[in-house]
Design an enzyme around this catalytic site. Structure first.
Site, short mmCIF file in Angstrom:
data_model
loop_
_atom_site.label_atom_id
_atom_site.label_comp_id
_atom_site.label_asym_id
_atom_site.label_seq_id
_atom_site.Cartn_x
_atom_site.Cartn_y
_atom_site.Cartn_z
N PHE A 157 0.78 -1.35 0.16
CA PHE A 157 -0.01 0.09 -0.09
C PHE A 157 0.86 1.33 0.01
O PHE A 157 0.75 2.09 0.87
CB PHE A 157 -1.04 0.11 1.20
CG PHE A 157 -2.01 -1.30 1.03
CD1 PHE A 157 -3.03 -1.07 0.57
CD2 PHE A 157 -1.56 -2.16 1.93
CE1 PHE A 157 -4.06 -2.24 0.54
CE2 PHE A 157 -2.39 -3.43 2.06
CZ PHE A 157 -3.65 -3.33 1.40
N HIS A 158 1.77 1.25 -0.84
CA HIS A 158 2.64 2.36 -0.92
C HIS A 158 3.35 2.28 -2.49
O HIS A 158 3.29 1.38 -3.18
CB HIS A 158 3.65 2.52 0.00
CG HIS A 158 4.72 1.16 0.07
ND1 HIS A 158 4.53 0.45 1.23
CD2 HIS A 158 5.53 1.10 -0.86
CE1 HIS A 158 5.33 -0.62 0.79
NE2 HIS A 158 6.26 -0.14 -0.36
N ALA A 159 3.95 3.47 -2.79
CA ALA A 159 4.62 3.54 -3.97
C ALA A 159 6.17 4.09 -3.66
O ALA A 159 6.47 4.68 -2.42
CB ALA A 159 4.30 4.36 -4.99
N ARG A 196 1.95 -0.51 -4.97
CA ARG A 196 2.02 -2.00 -4.77
C ARG A 196 1.29 -2.50 -3.52
O ARG A 196 1.45 -1.71 -2.37
CB ARG A 196 3.35 -2.49 -4.94
CG ARG A 196 4.16 -2.63 -3.83
CD ARG A 196 4.85 -1.18 -3.32
NE ARG A 196 5.37 -0.30 -4.60
CZ ARG A 196 6.60 -0.56 -4.94
NH1 ARG A 196 7.54 -1.44 -4.39
NH2 ARG A 196 6.95 0.35 -5.89
#
Ligand code: T46
Length: 133
Positions: free
Chosen positions: A49-51, A96
């Site tokens: 839950f981040h990029a 992702r």
């Protein structure tokens, strides 16, 4: 172009079993600066839950399986990582999420940079703003 970029890692196995070798700038398209692995993921837990703004990574399920969701702000694609002989390239500016970890999953990740929390975008609205400008 698909967000899912998989590399087949050559298996150097013989009658004793399998062996996969990974070398910087050879079968990995960047210099490896960091290695980490995720294991023992509790049932029903999703991660990620981040990029990243400036990070190349290669993710390999060396045991078990999990599902990786990739999102460039326009398209979302999901891929199952099920083989220690296959590596997923995750480039920068890709949101992702990792889902559906099997109990025995060990997800090995090779990264092009040392850990830097400032490189993370952990808020989805901020990610959308970042990739659209
Ligand atoms: C990614 C996906 C695939 C460190 O101190 N050093 C490290 O190298 C890493 C990767 C994490 N950490 C710390 C930061 C957090 O306090 O470990 C904790 C858990 O990290 P995070 O919540 O970011 O873990 P995931 O599984 O959500 O994401 C990880 C990577 O952080 C990330 O870069 O692309 O796996």
């Amino acid at each position: 172009m698909s967000l899912v970029k998989l590399i087949d890692l050559p298996s150097l196995g013989d009658e004793r079993g399998s062996l996969v070798a990974i070398e910087s700038l050879s079968n990995v398209p960047f210099e490896i600066q960091r290695v980490y692995y995720i294991f023992g993921t509790e049932k029903g837990i999703s991660r990620g839950f981040h990029a990243h703004k400036n990070l190349q990574q290669l993710a390999i399920c060396v045991a078990g399986k999990c599902r990786m969701l990739l999102d460039d702000g326009k398209t979302k694609e999901s891929v199952w990582l099920t083989s220690p002989k296959q590596a997923l390239i995750i480039g920068e500016n890709i949101w992702r999420e990792m889902h559906d970890f099997s109990d025995d999953c060990v997800l090995l990740v090779l990264a092009s940079q040392h850990y830097d929390e400032n490189d993370y975008i952990r808020d989805y609205s901020e990610f959308l703003r970042y990739v659209k400008c």
